[in-house]
Design an enzyme around this catalytic site. Structure first.
Site, mmCIF file in Angstrom:
data_model
loop_
_atom_site.group_PDB
_atom_site.id
_atom_site.type_symbol
_atom_site.label_atom_id
_atom_site.label_comp_id
_atom_site.label_asym_id
_atom_site.label_seq_id
_atom_site.Cartn_x
_atom_site.Cartn_y
_atom_site.Cartn_z
ATOM 1 C CB CYS A 122 14.283 -1.444 0.390
ATOM 2 S SG CYS A 122 13.693 -2.495 1.741
ATOM 3 C CG HIS B 297 8.437 -1.051 -0.845
ATOM 4 N ND1 HIS B 297 9.520 -0.917 -1.677
ATOM 5 C CD2 HIS B 297 8.956 -1.313 0.385
ATOM 6 C CE1 HIS B 297 10.639 -1.091 -0.991
ATOM 7 N NE2 HIS B 297 10.315 -1.336 0.270
ATOM 8 C CD GLU B 298 6.647 -0.311 3.526
ATOM 9 O OE1 GLU B 298 7.049 -1.158 4.347
ATOM 10 O OE2 GLU B 298 7.420 0.440 2.905
ATOM 11 C CG HIS C 215 9.119 -5.019 3.486
ATOM 12 N ND1 HIS C 215 10.366 -5.595 3.503
ATOM 13 C CD2 HIS C 215 9.299 -3.743 3.038
ATOM 14 C CE1 HIS C 215 11.263 -4.722 3.072
ATOM 15 N NE2 HIS C 215 10.648 -3.590 2.789
#
Length: 529
Positions: free
Chosen positions: A449, A491-492, A495
């Protein structure tokens, strides 16, 4: 009262009562944002979060530091964003009138009394509007050359006085930011190493005649100068209908100049061009972003030309009839000349240096605000452009053999946007993405990350992901992502939900130092089905 254009409903903007206060106008005139923010809190009841939320690139924590006198704002770009987002007329800050002022309720400010001891070297009385309001720039040519650890800037403008009064001076600016996206680091640098007039060696001519100049603003990272149509031999004002060619040059060492060059259209302009002249041996690459007063931001509409000769690599770009208040920002990397400080720094420090928000920042722990599309289409374009610029900076620091992604909170913007770059170099844009279905089949692989890049973590993820997301016009789509691409997208989206990948790791499993990870630069592996 109707909301002025380009201000999201419910966003804080300065009240007419505060705009009318002499102490507020006086603080704005010298750009004393510590006092400005304190007055907003005292008289408008605006919290630090309410002040920062409408302004992209301004965090609540930085508002707090500025209000305590521990930081300051010198970037003209950020000052313009504050003026536009909080609806403070441009004249309060010595800027040109903002586009929205024509329809805004508050009238333009009356002349503001200057403090007796402002934090600038000199404050000159504002010249009548004819001094620059009646000008048109027929040709604007900027050249930036890099040699011997120094940037040499040269500006040529052919101007016409279309007003009714003689023009006796012309305002020019030198604004630098060594570490875009990391204002604290830049502020520390310029406090220790401010721009110095003796090194800048500013010189200016009008039709070949030397011009005298007078300092308007003298800050550590910002200089503003009135170029005067006079010299020791006499005065040569630009009369109505006359044309003149102004040229000026200055230099800045590369330890004070960040890897970007911005051209802002503050006077109506017919033709604008930029030329970057770099040594070929540093292997330069250049890209550009355009931003308008309507918050639209996107890559240059036309390509940047590149030529190479005699050991120099030259990048050229031009546009005709650029809109007033448009900003054109060229950025670059010298791939064969890494920053020695960056080489010695930890991966997380390198990411901080190129503007990536790091673990522990409040913005990474809260859900991102969705876009109201298509109403906020221009805001969405601007955020995507900021992400594209950041991903270029990051790509120069590391080899991403698995692909990569970046979410808006990681560049300090609390909006629901992310981009993913695949192994093949394709870019996927995600606006308001939501996972609506995930396969029961999962696998576990190491992820990194950008917001804590010193470690790698073993994270279980679905092999297939169904994601609903929006186009810029608000149309919703469902896209199916698989394997490595599903992992990048997940993953994004994490966020944007306010979670880091550690949130998804199995209990008892901890990230490992990047030095122990053996998969840097290689793709994830999957068994064939």
């Amino acid at each position: 009262m109707t909301q002025p254009p380009d201000v999201p409903a419910g966003s804080y903007r300065v009240s007419p009562e505060l705009l009318a206060r002499p102490d507020f106008r006086s603080a704005c005139s010298v750009r004393d944002f510590g006092t400005i923010f304190r007055l907003m809190r005292k008289y408008d009841g605006a919290s630090q979060d309410r002040i920062s939320s409408p302004v992209d690139g301004l965090s609540q924590s930085r508002v707090s530091r500025i209000a305590r006198g521990e930081d300051r704002i010198a970037s003209l770009d950020l000052i313009e964003r504050i003026a536009d987002a909080l609806r403070i007329p441009g004249g309060y800050f010595g800027l040109a009138p903002r586009r929205w002022e024509a329809t805004a309720q508050p009238a333009r400010p009356q002349p503001v009394p200057v403090q007796t001891s402002p934090p600038i070297a000199a404050v000159l009385p504002v010249q009548p509007a004819a001094s620059q309001g009646g000008l048109i720039v027929e040709v604007d040519e900027a050249t930036l050359r890099y040699d011997d650890a120094t940037y040499y800037a040269h500006q040529l403008r052919r101007i016409v006085n279309t007003g009714t009064e003689p023009v006796t001076r012309y305002l020019m600016r030198i604004s630098v930011d060594r570490y875009p996206g990391d204002p604290e680091r830049s502020a520390r640098l310029y406090r220790a190493k401010p721009l110095r007039w003796d090194f800048l060696q500013l010189s200016a001519t009008c039709n070949g005649e030397p011009m005298h100049w007078k300092v308007k603003t003298d800050w550590d990272a910002l200089k503003e100068v009135w170029l005067c149509f006079e010299n020791s031999r006499g005065h040569f004002p630009l009369y109505p209908g006359d044309t003149a060619v102004i040229e000026y040059s200055y230099r800045v060492s590369d330890d004070r100049w960040g890897p970007w060059f911005q051209r802002a259209v503050r006077v109506p302009t017919r033709s604008l061009s930029v030329r970057l002249d770099f040594p070929a041996e540093v292997d330069p690459v250049v890209w550009g972003m355009e931003t308008s007063m309507t918050a639209e931001a996107l890559p240059f509409r036309t390509a940047i030309a590149r030529t190479e000769s005699a050991g120099r690599r030259v990048f050229s770009w031009s546009t005709e009839e650029p809109p007033l208040h448009a900003r054109y920002r060229l950025e670059w990397n010298f791939r064969a000349q890494p920053d020695p400080a960056a080489e010695a720094a930890r991966p997380s420090e390198q990411m901080t240096a190129v503007g990536i928000v790091q673990q522990g920042a409040e913005i990474l722990d809260k859900p991102a605000r969705p876009f109201a599309l298509p109403t906020e289409a221009e805001d969405a374009r601007r955020v995507v452009a900021e992400l594209s610029s950041a991903i270029e900076r990051v790509s120069a620091l590391h080899t991403f053999g698995k692909g990569m992604g970046i979410a808006a909170p990681q560049v300090g913007i609390n909006r629901a946007a992310a981009i993913v770059r695949t192994i093949d170099g394709d870019t996927i844009t995600l606006l308001n993405p939501t996972v609506i279905e995930a396969s029961p089949e999962t696998d576990e692989q190491y992820e990194g990350c950008l917001s804590f890049f010193d470690v790698r973590g073993l994270v279980p993820r679905p092999l297939t992901l169904h994601v609903e997301h929006a186009d810029i016009d608000g149309t919703r789509h469902i896209t199916v992502f698989e394997k490595g691409l599903a992992r990048l997208v997940a993953h994004e989206i994490d966020h944007l939900d306010g979670h880091l990948y550690t949130y998804k790791m199995r209990p008892g499993v901890a990230p490992i130092p990047v030095e122990q990870y053996r998969g840097v630069g290689s793709a994830w592996t999957y068994t064939s089905t």
